[in-house]
Every structure is written in C-alpha cells, then in structure tokens.
Design an enzyme around this catalytic site. Structure first.
Site, short mmCIF file in Angstrom:
data_model
loop_
_atom_site.label_atom_id
_atom_site.label_comp_id
_atom_site.label_asym_id
_atom_site.label_seq_id
_atom_site.Cartn_x
_atom_site.Cartn_y
_atom_site.Cartn_z
N HIS A 303 -9.17 -34.99 55.06
CA HIS A 303 -9.96 -36.03 55.69
C HIS A 303 -9.84 -35.87 57.19
O HIS A 303 -8.77 -35.51 57.68
CB HIS A 303 -9.44 -37.42 55.27
CG HIS A 303 -10.44 -38.49 55.48
ND1 HIS A 303 -10.63 -39.09 56.69
CD2 HIS A 303 -11.34 -39.05 54.63
CE1 HIS A 303 -11.59 -39.98 56.58
NE2 HIS A 303 -12.03 -39.99 55.34
N ASP A 360 -12.59 -39.76 47.19
CA ASP A 360 -13.50 -39.19 46.20
C ASP A 360 -12.81 -38.39 45.11
O ASP A 360 -13.46 -37.93 44.19
CB ASP A 360 -14.53 -38.30 46.90
CG ASP A 360 -15.53 -39.15 47.64
OD1 ASP A 360 -15.84 -40.23 47.13
OD2 ASP A 360 -15.96 -38.75 48.73
N1 ACO Z 1 -9.33 -27.29 50.96
C1 ACO Z 1 -8.71 -26.26 51.60
N2 ACO Z 1 -8.45 -26.25 52.93
C2 ACO Z 1 -8.84 -27.32 53.66
C3 ACO Z 1 -9.48 -28.41 53.06
C4 ACO Z 1 -9.73 -28.38 51.67
N3 ACO Z 1 -10.31 -29.41 51.06
N4 ACO Z 1 -9.75 -29.34 54.01
C5 ACO Z 1 -9.30 -28.83 55.17
N5 ACO Z 1 -8.74 -27.60 54.95
C6 ACO Z 1 -8.08 -26.76 55.96
C7 ACO Z 1 -9.10 -26.07 56.85
O1 ACO Z 1 -9.49 -24.82 56.33
C8 ACO Z 1 -8.34 -25.97 58.15
O2 ACO Z 1 -7.40 -24.92 58.02
P1 ACO Z 1 -7.01 -24.03 59.32
O3 ACO Z 1 -6.32 -24.99 60.26
O4 ACO Z 1 -6.12 -22.97 58.79
O5 ACO Z 1 -8.29 -23.49 59.87
C9 ACO Z 1 -7.52 -27.27 58.20
O6 ACO Z 1 -7.33 -27.63 56.81
C10 ACO Z 1 -8.23 -28.42 58.94
O7 ACO Z 1 -9.49 -28.62 58.34
P2 ACO Z 1 -10.85 -28.96 59.10
O8 ACO Z 1 -12.00 -28.44 58.32
O9 ACO Z 1 -10.73 -28.56 60.53
O10 ACO Z 1 -10.83 -30.52 59.01
P3 ACO Z 1 -12.04 -31.49 59.32
O11 ACO Z 1 -11.41 -32.74 59.82
O12 ACO Z 1 -13.05 -30.83 60.18
O13 ACO Z 1 -12.72 -31.71 57.89
C11 ACO Z 1 -13.12 -32.54 55.74
C12 ACO Z 1 -12.44 -32.78 57.08
C13 ACO Z 1 -14.60 -32.20 55.95
C14 ACO Z 1 -13.05 -33.82 54.91
C15 ACO Z 1 -12.40 -31.35 55.01
O14 ACO Z 1 -11.05 -31.69 54.76
C16 ACO Z 1 -13.09 -30.96 53.69
O15 ACO Z 1 -14.02 -30.15 53.71
N6 ACO Z 1 -12.64 -31.56 52.53
C17 ACO Z 1 -13.30 -31.32 51.28
C18 ACO Z 1 -14.56 -32.17 51.16
C19 ACO Z 1 -14.25 -33.63 50.94
O16 ACO Z 1 -13.45 -33.99 50.08
N7 ACO Z 1 -14.95 -34.49 51.70
C20 ACO Z 1 -14.82 -35.96 51.55
C21 ACO Z 1 -14.17 -36.57 52.73
S1 ACO Z 1 -13.97 -38.29 52.46
C22 ACO Z 1 -15.48 -38.91 52.71
O17 ACO Z 1 -16.28 -38.51 53.49
C23 ACO Z 1 -15.85 -40.04 51.90
#
Ligand code: ACO
Length: 424
Positions: A303, A360
């Site tokens: 998140h 979710d």
């Molecule tokens: N699985 C694997 N790795 C992940 C995940 C994941 N679900 N989420 C983040 N990471 C990793 C990234 O690859 C990144 O790694 P790095 O530092 O080595 O490059 C690090 O964790 C930080 O992630 P970001 O993408 O920079 O985080 P951001 O805050 O931009 O994204 C998000 C947040 C979009 C929610 C992301 O965690 C994601 O894609 N999660 C899966 C989709 C999801 O469940 N979305 C619902 C969110 S809740 C809502 O909106 C109701």
C-alpha cells in the site's frame, strides 16, 4: 508554527509550516513559484498534500484509520453503513431522526429513471460492471438538469448525494439480474442498505441472512473513505472544475477500476485461482513476486501509505470467517490466501519493504461466497467508497478551492522548424 527558510540562487525565502490536528506537518509552498520561479516535482504525489481535510485521518506507520475522529474498529463494530455515510458527509453522527430521514431520502431516490434502465439494457451481458457504473452515473446527469448547476443549495446537494448512493446500488442489482436473464427486483425502502442490495441481487424477498448482511455492511464501512487516494484525488480534481456531481463521481469510478487501486480485489481472486489452477504451490508465486524480471506482483499486498498492517484487513479477515461459516462455504482459495499471507509475512523481501495484506486481500473471498461474480468486485468497492467521494466533493466545493492545475517540467525538444514531408 514557525516558517522554514529556503535558500535558492543566493536568495532566502520563508515558507510557512502548517500543522494538522494530529500533528502532521506540511511546508506551504503556495508562493514558491511566484517568489522563486521554481516548482516542485513529486511523481506519484507521495510528498504532496493537495488539500487540508477534516474527513479522514490515517497513519500508515501505526496502522490507524479514523473517520471524523472515530476509529474504524468502533465504526465497524457498532455503526452501520448509512450512519457512517452520514458521518462522513455531514461531519457528525446523526440523531435517530436524522438517520431515519437520510435512510428515507436514499430509499426514496433509489429507483432508476426508465431511460437509465434502457442504457443498462443496451450493454452486452459480459460488459465490465465498472464501465456500466461509470456510464450510469454520468448518464444520470441527463435526467436531473436541476442538479447540474455549479452552486447547489444544501437540500439539492443532499438529494444528489442520497440519489447517487441509492441509484448506484440499484444499477448494480439491475445489471446483475439482466446478465443472469432475470427480471430485476425493485429496491425495498423497508430494508437496510446492505439487506436491500443483497435482496435485489439475488431476488430474495427479505430472506437475507442478518449475519451475512451485517458482514457486507462492515465491508462497505471499511471501504467508505481513505483520504486522498487515486480515485478520491480524481474526484477532487474533476470537482474542482465545477463539473457536476454525476460526472465527478463517474470519473472517480474510472480511477478506481485500475488493478493497482480498487481493481485489486478482482485481481486478487484471479491470482488465487491462477495459483489453484497451477497446482496450488503458493511458495512458487511468492518467488515470482520477488523476481524483478517477472512482472507478477502479489495482488492485495502493499500500500502506498500503510507501512504496517492495514487495519481494515484485520477486520475483513474476521468478517470473512463469519460469512464462510454462515454460508457453509469451504473455499480452497482461502487456504491459498492464508498460505500466501503466512509466507509473505515472514519473507525478508516483504518484511523489508513493509508489504502487508491490504483491504482487498480477503474481500474477494467474501464477495465470492456471497455469489457475486468476480468482475463485480470492484463495483462493490464503488458502493462502499461513494460516501467518501461525496463527502470529499462536498468539502472541496464548500472550501472554494481553485481549479486543480499542476505544473510540469518540460523535457521535450526545444524549438525547431517544421520540415516538409518530402524532406523527412
Ligand atoms: N508484490 C511484490 N512486490 C511489491 C508489491 C507487491 N504487491 N508491492 C510493492 N512491491 C515492491 C516494489 O516492487 C518495490 O520494490 P523495490 O523497492 O525493490 O523496487 C517496493 O515494494 C515498493 O513498491 P512501490 O510500487 O514503489 O509502491 P507504491 O506505493 O508505488 O505502490 C501499490 C503501492 C500500487 C499498492 C503496490 O504495493 C501494488 O502494486 N500492490 C498490489 C496491488 C494492490 O493490491 N493494490 C491495492 C491497493 S489498496 C487500494 O487501492 C484499495
């Protein structure tokens, strides 16, 4: 609060610091460009406050979420969805008569105009429900010209809010029944919001199990607002142009659709099914999620603001147990979900990045048990999030905010002369 000093090109300027009621601090850069010529860049807005707001407080590090000061745990336990909607929109818990009046307003405004039903009828039955909801909410604007003005009176505003909550619920039930070849059932003003929804969806005349309806109501409460997330920011951006409330909410629905946002609940279930079809080895998929050469992400994990357990996920897990037990559902996907969670929570990749299950992760298992098709999960999120969007839209319009219009740093070609086609 004192100012901060910023030195730029040998010049010192002072920028005010503002502090929120929970001690959050921000540097107010409103005058930055006028005084220095500089703008700020903040891709994804991770450091940018777009407004001050009195609606929702969340502390992602501590895992705190409160609506109008009330902890989400108390609201999920003691309140109901329509009361929470009233709280978000009007800023206070309603008296018994205020709540009854608001419930009645929603019930009285839940029927869809015949023209909107025709619009829904014209969609193919495999249309994605989010596209349908977005079209329906924008389409409602055509039937209520009196609610399109930039300056609505308080009663017009309240009517539009009640209408969007009621009619969106009806549109979901109507479309679902159409896709099943069934005659859609009308809304029943005597039922509470969640019971009425389940009754409309499954044509159960008042036979909805109270515990199951309560579990859905809790789910809607948990989704009701989440401060300046992608869809809410979209609502504020669109609302800032003084677009009408129907168009504004339609835009919020579109933003929510994406799998990185509300679309994640559908994506989680599809992921769990993919793991099941692959033989159920969830550890293999944990490996894929960690592999930077693999685009697979663990949906329902991570998140932007929660760097701790999402407090909503904890409550949902409980609601999930209630629903599965009550409906006597033994879903093997639940075991895969629990296995994934257990593995991820002890894996250094997820621990170091503070990636926890979000709202979710378990909601899809509940929706599936209720009989809601996978592609409708994000539509369920819409029902929950509507009061939040409407409260944020109301607050924005009442604050007299300027139109949202960010700057950019241009990195394209500098001026060059047009080249005739035969010379390229
Ligand atoms: N699985 C694997 N790795 C992940 C995940 C994941 N679900 N989420 C983040 N990471 C990793 C990234 O690859 C990144 O790694 P790095 O530092 O080595 O490059 C690090 O964790 C930080 O992630 P970001 O993408 O920079 O985080 P951001 O805050 O931009 O994204 C998000 C947040 C979009 C929610 C992301 O965690 C994601 O894609 N999660 C899966 C989709 C999801 O469940 N979305 C619902 C969110 S809740 C809502 O909106 C109701």
């Amino acid at each position: 609060m004192s100012n901060v000093k910023l030195e730029l090109d040998g010049k010192t300027i002072e920028l005010p610091v503002i502090e929120g009621s929970e001690g959050e601090k921000a540097i107010d850069i409103t005058k930055l460009r006028a005084e220095t010529g500089y703008v700020t860049i903040d891709s994804g807005y991770g450091n940018t406050g777009s407004c001050t707001s009195e609606i929702t407080f969340l502390d992602g590090e501590k895992g705190i979420l409160r609506y109008r000061g009330y902890p989400i745990e108390q609201l999920a336990d003691k309140s109901n969805f329509v009361e929470v909607a009233y709280l978000l929109v009007f800023g206070k818990l309603p008296s018994a008569s205020e709540l009854a009046e608001f419930n009645k307003l929603i019930a009285d405004n839940s029927e869809l105009p015949e023209g909107v039903k025709k619009i829904i009828d014209s969609f193919p039955s495999d249309a994605h429900p989010m596209g349908v909801l977005s079209s329906v909410t924008a389409g409602l604007s055509a039937f209520y010209p009196e609610l399109l003005g930039a300056e609505l009176s308080a009663s017009e505003q309240t009517k539009a809010i009640a209408q969007l909550m009621g009619q969106t619920k009806t549109a979901m039930g109507y479309f679902f029944n159409k896709t099943q070849g069934k005659t859609p059932k009308s809304t029943d003003a005597n039922l509470d919001y969640s019971t009425d929804f389940l009754s409309m969806m499954f044509n159960k005349d008042g036979e909805v199990d109270a515990d199951v309806a309560k579990a859905l109501d809790v789910l809607l409460i948990l989704h009701a607002d989440h401060e300046q997330n992608c869809s809410t920011s979209t609502v504020r951006n669109v609302g800032s142009s003084h677009a009408n409330v129907f168009a504004t909410i339609s835009a919020g629905i579109d933003a929510l659709w994406g799998p990185l946002h509300g679309g994640a609940n559908q994506a989680v279930l599809e992921m769990l099914e993919e793991i099941q079809n692959d033989g159920g080895d969830y550890k293999k998929f944990i490996g894929k999620a960690k592999d930077k050469n693999d685009s697979f992400r663990l949906m329902g994990f991570g998140h932007r603001v929660y760097k701790n357990f999402d407090p909503r996920a904890k409550i949902i897990k409980k609601a999930c147990d209630v629903v599965l037990e009550k409906l006597d559902v033994k879903d093997p996907l639940l075991n895969i979900a629990k296995g994934l969670e257990e593995e991820a929570l002890k894996d250094p990749y997820f621990v170091e990045r503070k990636l926890y299950p979000n709202v979710d992760f378990y909601s899809g298992i509940i929706y599936k048990a209720l009989g809601i098709p996978t592609n409708m999960f994000t539509g369920m999120f819409v029902l929950g999030r509507l009061p939040g969007w409407l409260a944020q839209w109301k607050e924005l319009r009442e604050s007299g905010a300027r139109i949202a219009r960010p700057r950019q740093i241009y990195t394209g070609a500098t001026e060059r002369n047009y080249v005739d086609q035969n010379e390229r």
